[in-house]
Design a protein around this motif. Structure first.
Motif, PDB file in Angstrom:
ATOM      1  N   GLY A   1       0.581  -1.156  -0.287  1.00  0.00           N
ATOM      2  CA  GLY A   1       0.184  -0.106   0.254  1.00  0.00           C
ATOM      3  C   GLY A   1       0.995   1.499  -0.201  1.00  0.00           C
ATOM      4  N   THR A   2       2.003   1.130   0.960  1.00  0.00           N
ATOM      5  CA  THR A   2       2.680   2.425   0.801  1.00  0.00           C
ATOM      6  C   THR A   2       3.435   2.507  -0.897  1.00  0.00           C
TER       7      THR A   2
ATOM      8  N   ASP B   1      -6.423   7.646  -0.275  1.00  0.00           N
ATOM      9  CA  ASP B   1      -6.475   6.464   1.174  1.00  0.00           C
ATOM     10  C   ASP B   1      -7.426   5.107   1.086  1.00  0.00           C
TER      11      ASP B   1
ATOM     12  N   SER C   1      -4.538  -1.307   0.383  1.00  0.00           N
ATOM     13  CA  SER C   1      -3.325  -1.877   0.814  1.00  0.00           C
ATOM     14  C   SER C   1      -3.860  -3.445   0.833  1.00  0.00           C
TER      15      SER C   1
ATOM     16  N   ASP D   1      -1.428  -6.251   2.891  1.00  0.00           N
ATOM     17  CA  ASP D   1      -0.580  -5.864   3.573  1.00  0.00           C
ATOM     18  C   ASP D   1      -1.898  -7.344   4.399  1.00  0.00           C
TER      19      ASP D   1
ATOM     20  N   LYS E   1      -4.635  -6.565   6.677  1.00  0.00           N
ATOM     21  CA  LYS E   1      -6.039  -6.003   5.606  1.00  0.00           C
ATOM     22  C   LYS E   1      -7.323  -6.436   5.184  1.00  0.00           C
TER      23      LYS E   1
HETATM   24  C1  LIG Z   1      -1.972   0.001   5.822  1.00  0.00           C
HETATM   25  C2  LIG Z   1      -1.213   1.418   5.406  1.00  0.00           C
HETATM   26  C3  LIG Z   1      -0.971   1.474   4.324  1.00  0.00           C
HETATM   27  C4  LIG Z   1      -0.433   1.069   3.943  1.00  0.00           C
HETATM   28  O1  LIG Z   1       0.122  -0.596   3.678  1.00  0.00           O
HETATM   29  P1  LIG Z   1       1.412  -1.702   3.447  1.00  0.00           P
HETATM   30  O2  LIG Z   1       0.643  -2.544   2.315  1.00  0.00           O
HETATM   31  O3  LIG Z   1       1.181  -1.822   5.207  1.00  0.00           O
HETATM   32  O4  LIG Z   1       1.922  -0.434   2.818  1.00  0.00           O
HETATM   33  C5  LIG Z   1      -1.041   3.013   4.099  1.00  0.00           C
HETATM   34  N1  LIG Z   1      -2.459   4.116   4.515  1.00  0.00           N
HETATM   35  C6  LIG Z   1      -3.646   3.142   5.408  1.00  0.00           C
HETATM   36  C7  LIG Z   1      -5.051   4.014   5.775  1.00  0.00           C
HETATM   37  C8  LIG Z   1      -3.128   1.747   5.849  1.00  0.00           C
HETATM   38  O5  LIG Z   1      -3.942   1.308   6.895  1.00  0.00           O
END
Ligand SMILES: *Cc1c(COP(=O)(O)O)cnc(C)c1O
Length: 405
Positions: free
Chosen positions: A61-62, A157, A181, A183, A186
């Motif tokens: 997500g980053t 986001d 994301s 991850d 999620k």
């Molecule tokens: C999890 C998350 C991200 C980043 O996601 P990753 O896949 O962990 O890098 C970005 N913004 C929010 C609000 C998140 O909860």
């Protein structure tokens, strides 16, 4: 909340498809992959499920936020308005493209306060980045109106709000671009992964190239592909995409369980008149990953948190006011702009300035909030037991504090 709670044969099957061919990469190897294109298939499925014209999968997500910001042309000197309550990825991504993270207050939606956004706009502002925290949405009508009036880009986001909607539109597909994301914690997971969604073809083509070293993905010889611009490697692997492909098909099932469990727990907590709940701009569209509740004062909430911890029933609850990942008051590394590589002195000064502003309006919200993660595996009895224990603690603290007042 997380899809990992309901692991199934479907995930194993899709991963096995990839292991059978041994082609773990999403690009090239057209012959040996025998028609298995998990990342491509997942991108198509994302477009179908969320009503986005384009989707670019990436490694997190980053990475999705970073890719989207770059594709939208945000960089040196640009200010990006983001909330004080979010995940550290928000400012990480903004800093990684050389732009200035401008934190502003949240309101009782737990997302960007439109008035605070308006007040923060300067001639350098280029983008507003709402974060649909804890499953539910920012006030998108108000934010869209501000962006339109001031000719700003809107980047959603939606990493924590997969499957949420606002006035019939899926969160993450309303702005110029939006991200999820995938991850491990999620709503649906790839283990690690993320996606940029956009309805703009030019933005999509830039995301496609940026996330793979600038490759234009034309023709079938990677070594011969031109690089119209400089990119990075934010690729997702076929193994990760395979997990996501199984999970996205189960999203309606996950959302239905979340909504049911959320409603059941909310009904129990709502019996306490002192409890209030997060304001939701479109209640229909809450993805219900968390039940977000407030108590009247910071002191009462902190006493409740302490008592729940003492009784061993705080697991699955989050007091963000003291959480290093999510709230400005504990981001010391940002407040001091501690980076491994030197930032330009100009950027460093701005980072420190914006991270050290007055966030008392946010404090007044976040310090009175707890978010209870909604599990997909709870039984009705477990919800009842959990809710009743929480109610007992809250009532106990309220009566004790009334006595001492
Ligand atoms: C999890 C998350 C991200 C980043 O996601 P990753 O896949 O962990 O890098 C970005 N913004 C929010 C609000 C998140 O909860």
């Amino acid at each position: 909340m997380p899809g990992f709670e309901l692991w199934s044969d479907a995930e194993r099957k899709h991963v096995n498809d990839v292991l059978e061919t041994g082609i773990l990469m999403r690009y090239g190897f057209d012959g040996p992959r025998k028609g298995i294109w998990k990342a491509k298939e997942l991108e198509q499925e994302i477009c179908n499920s969320f009503g986005s014209k384009h989707a670019q999968l990436v490694s997190s997500g980053t990475a999705a936020l970073t890719t989207a910001l770059s594709a939208l042309g945000i960089g040196y000197g640009d200010e990006v308005i983001m909330p004080s309550f979010t995940f550290v990825a928000s400012f990480e991504a903004i800093l990684s493209v050389g732009a200035v993270p401008v934190m502003v207050d949240v309101d009782d939606t737990l997302t960007l306060d439109p008035a605070a956004v308006k007040a923060a706009i300067t001639p350098k502002t280029k983008c507003v980045m709402p974060v649909h925290m804890c499953g539910s949405m920012a006030d998108m009508d108000a934010l869209q109106a501000i962006c339109k009036e001031h000719k700003l880009l809107l980047l959603e986001d939606a990493c924590q709000a997969i499957g949420g909607t606002y006035k019939g539109k899926k969160l993450g597909t309303i702005g110029d671009a939006g991200t999820f994301s995938f991850d491990f914690v999620k709503t649906i997971t790839c283990a690690e992964g993320g996606v940029v969604m956009t309805n703009n073809e030019d933005t999509y083509i830039k995301c496609d190239g940026y996330s793979d070293h600038g490759h234009d993905h034309k023709g079938n010889d990677r070594g011969a592909e031109p690089h119209p611009f400089i990119g990075y490697n934010f690729r997702i692997s076929e193994l990760h995409a395979a997990v996501g492909l199984a999970q996205i098909k189960r999203l309606p099932e996950f959302l239905a369980i979340q909504k049911k469990n959320h409603a059941a727990l909310k009904n129990i907590l709502a019996t306490i008149p002192e409890i209030s709940f997060r304001r939701i701009p479109d209640a229909e569209g809450d993805s219900c990953t968390f039940l977000n509740w407030f108590l009247p004062t910071t002191e009462i909430m902190q006493a409740v948190v302490a008592e729940m911890k003492a009784q061993g029933i705080f697991g699955g609850n989050f007091y963000w006011f003291r959480h290093n990942w999510h709230y400005i008051n504990v981001w010391d590394h940002l407040k001091h702009s501690i980076t491994l590589n030197a930032l330009s002195p100009e950027l460093k000064e701005k980072v420190i300035f914006h991270a050290n502003k007055d966030f008392s309006a946010s404090d007044a919200i976040i310090s009175r909030n707890v978010s209870t993660a909604i599990s997909l595996t709870w039984s009705e009895e477990q919800i009842k037991e959990k809710g009743e224990k929480m109610v007992a603690v809250i009532k106990k603290v309220l009566s004790e504090m009334a006595v001492h007042a």
